[in-house]
Write an enzyme that holds these catalytic residues in place. Structure first.
Site, mmCIF file in Angstrom:
data_model
loop_
_atom_site.group_PDB
_atom_site.id
_atom_site.type_symbol
_atom_site.label_atom_id
_atom_site.label_comp_id
_atom_site.label_asym_id
_atom_site.label_seq_id
_atom_site.Cartn_x
_atom_site.Cartn_y
_atom_site.Cartn_z
ATOM 1 N N SER A 1 -6.014 5.682 -6.406
ATOM 2 C CA SER A 1 -5.987 6.698 -5.363
ATOM 3 C C SER A 1 -7.308 7.470 -5.334
ATOM 4 C CB SER A 1 -4.772 7.626 -5.578
ATOM 5 O OG SER A 1 -4.525 8.405 -4.429
ATOM 6 N N GLU B 1 -6.170 -0.146 -0.042
ATOM 7 C CA GLU B 1 -4.795 0.366 0.075
ATOM 8 C C GLU B 1 -4.868 1.823 0.484
ATOM 9 O OE1 GLU B 1 -2.912 2.744 -1.971
ATOM 10 O OE2 GLU B 1 -4.799 3.406 -2.860
ATOM 11 N N HIS C 1 0.261 2.622 -3.504
ATOM 12 C CA HIS C 1 1.207 3.738 -3.594
ATOM 13 C C HIS C 1 2.643 3.338 -3.274
ATOM 14 C CE1 HIS C 1 -2.622 5.947 -3.233
ATOM 15 N NE2 HIS C 1 -1.985 6.989 -3.735
#
Length: 309
Positions: free
Chosen positions: A110, A210, A279
């Site tokens: 992330s 992502e 995620h």
């Protein structure tokens, strides 16, 4: 590439907060989870800090602690507490020479994309895109993700093919094969670093992407920014992970699938879709900076080199 050692039972993981804060309750659950996996834990002071509501300490505190974890001989590997926001702030404050001279397994995803990119390009460090302490381990990792994380952290051997959990098919968007190191991570962070000294270098590399909580028009904007910067032209292939809660909110229109078809597919690079990394419900560990083979025609990404020694 510089590589940290493979971890063994009883080794110490340094826990750092490079981005946003977490509650003490979740931190304690994360520590217990890491201990259950067989590791000792050295908790950084920033893991208990809050600065401005959305940061775990000042940039100087967070950078200093991360530098110190790499320098600490008692720490065998480093895991980020969570993502959120803040990692790009500390990039100019990190000691990349120290990190290169003291390579350790570094784990996160992330917001941690900024650190993966900087470590790979500034310190020549292979890193692990994977589950984090309070974001994932504190909640209890699913068995599939746990298996990949422990294999990557503890075995000094290539992961081989990255195989999705049952019921999650990998889809080929563009046929062909590609070879090269894996780079990338979270789309928003890659876009954030565009035009900076830490911009992602995709030349000859397999690009992984992502994200979470981004509507298709925002994904379109960030992919377009990457395209204008030459990142898709330069890369050897593309691996597309999970896109959690990325549906249109207020209007009918393009889906995330459509956006990738419109922007990425025309480059003709071997591309696969729906690898269970990111995620989503699953988050398989993915080494960065090591050689991999992408057989997009058959929907297979294989890691050919270990992330540890």
């Amino acid at each position: 590439m510089n590589k940290g050692k493979a971890l063994r039972a009883g080794d110490t993981i340094g826990l750092v907060a490079t981005s946003s804060p977490a509650t003490e309750e979740m931190l304690n659950k994360a520590i217990a989870g890491l201990v259950e996996l067989g590791f000792k834990v050295k908790v950084g002071e920033t893991c208990y800090e809050t600065y401005g509501g959305y940061l775990a300490g000042t940039p100087l505190q967070r950078a200093g602690e991360l530098n110190a974890m790499f320098a600490d001989d008692e720490v065998d590997g480093i895991m980020c507490m969570r993502g959120g926001y803040g990692a790009p702030q500390i990039l100019p404050m990190l000691d990349y020479d120290l990190i290169a001279q003291n390579p350790k397994l570094f784990v996160g995803y992330s917001d941690i994309t900024a650190l993966h990119t900087a470590f790979g390009q500034q310190a020549g460090l292979a890193t692990l895109h994977g589950p984090m302490a309070t974001s994932d381990i504190a909640h209890g990792l699913d068995d599939w993700s746990k298996q990949y994380l422990l294999r990557a952290m503890t075995r000094p051997e290539p992961l081989g093919p990255i195989i999705n959990p049952p019921g999650e098919d990998v889809v080929c968007l563009v046929e062909g094969q590609a070879y090269g190191p894996i780079v990338g991570g979270n789309l928003a962070l890659i876009a954030t670093l565009m035009g900076t000294p830490y911009q992602l270098d995709t030349r000859g590399k397999i690009l992984f992407l992502e994200d979470i909580d981004e509507e298709p028009y925002r994904i379109d904007r960030m992919l377009t920014q990457m395209a204008l910067g030459g990142l898709f032209n330069d890369c050897a292939g593309v691996v597309i992970g999970t896109w959690t809660n990325c549906e249109p909110k207020k209007r009918e229109g393009f889906s995330v699938w459509d956006v990738f078809q419109n922007i990425v597919v025309p480059y003709g690079k071997p591309t696969i879709w729906n690898v269970q990394i990111g995620h989503g419900a699953f988050n398989m560990a993915l080494p960065f900076g090591v050689e991999a083979t992408l057989d997009a025609t058959h929907g297979v990404l294989a890691i050919e080199e270990s992330v540890t020694v």
